[in-house]
Design an enzyme around this catalytic site. Structure first.
Site, PDB file in Angstrom:
ATOM      1  N   SER A 155       0.935  -1.287   0.173  1.00  0.00           N
ATOM      2  CA  SER A 155      -0.183   0.259   0.029  1.00  0.00           C
ATOM      3  C   SER A 155       0.864   1.323  -0.148  1.00  0.00           C
ATOM      4  O   SER A 155       0.344   2.300  -0.440  1.00  0.00           O
ATOM      5  CB  SER A 155      -0.982   0.036   1.260  1.00  0.00           C
ATOM      6  N   LYS A 192       1.199   4.003   7.581  1.00  0.00           N
ATOM      7  CA  LYS A 192       0.372   4.891   6.647  1.00  0.00           C
ATOM      8  C   LYS A 192       0.877   6.417   6.809  1.00  0.00           C
ATOM      9  O   LYS A 192       1.453   6.814   7.829  1.00  0.00           O
ATOM     10  CB  LYS A 192      -0.835   4.592   6.862  1.00  0.00           C
TER      11      LYS A 192
END
EC number: 3.4.21.88
Length: 234
Positions: A155, A192
């Protein structure tokens, strides 16, 4: 000689790599330079590459490395303790780049604990146990406590973070909006980019396959922020 925009972009990339260990995304570069489209960023990057100031890293989506800085920039603001700029990303066989001598090597690296795997994708169980230790160049570290996590997932590929990379994390419970962090959500940890949006916290991926997740401020616990990464070849 660089144009003003070329110089601004080069210094933005340089500072972002120093702060986070990875190059900024095209969207971040576009926003920082206040350009209307990514095509302008593409042209600036191509110009910087042709002049030998940056290079694209093979097999890494949109990843850049600063090769040199304009003479006036390097003279005005040399990195602490170093005579020339060194990127925060080291690639090789699992060890830091060789130093001039064994004594220098011993002084220029630090053994950090590998605490397990961190998800760059769907959150996985929180990291708890030390698996082994990894020598990390002192050039990547500053003051404070650091640890290492192995990345699992894709990701964050557009931030230059690949599955199997080892990310260097500076331990802490605060982060500035826009920094890449280890975030604990409930009993799950994830890697993230953190954005503060009003009273909410957004955890953004760097891969269009993954959606941004929004949480209340009391739902996200920052465990540390990214300062660099090491890539091993097997």
């Amino acid at each position: 000689m660089l144009t003003r925009k070329q110089h601004e972009l080069l210094m933005f990339i340089h500072e972002r790599i120093k702060e986070t260990g990875v190059s900024p995304s095209f969207d971040e570069m576009k926003e920082a330079l206040d350009l209307a489209s990514k095509s302008g960023i593409h042209r600036l990057i191509t110009a910087l590459e042709e002049r030998g100031f940056i290079r694209r890293l093979a097999h890494r989506a949109r990843a850049l490395e600063v090769v040199k800085l304009p003479q006036q920039a390097t003279a005005a603001a040399p990195p602490k303790g170093r005579g020339a700029f060194r990127p925060q990303v080291f690639e090789g066989g699992g060890a830091p780049p060789p130093a001039a001598s064994p004594a220098a090597a011993a002084n220029d690296s630090r053994e950090l604990p590998i605490l397990g795997r961190i998800a760059a994708g769907t959150p996985i169980d929180a990291i708890q146990h030390e698996r082994e230790r990894l020598p990390v160049p002192e050039a990547m570290l500053g003051a404070g406590e650091h640890y290492v996590l192995e990345v699992q997932g894709d990701s964050m590929i557009e931030a230059g973070i690949l599955d199997g990379d080892y990310v260097i994390i500076k331990k802490g419970d605060t982060a500035t909006s826009g920094e890449i962090v280890v975030a604990l959500v409930g009993e799950e940890a994830t890697l993230k980019r953190l954005r503060k949006k009003g009273g909410s916290i957004a955890l953004e991926a760097a891969n269009p396959k993954y959606e941004t997740r929004i949480f209340g401020p009391d739902q996200v616990e920052v465990q540390g922020k990214l300062v660099g990464l090491i890539r091993r070849y097997h």
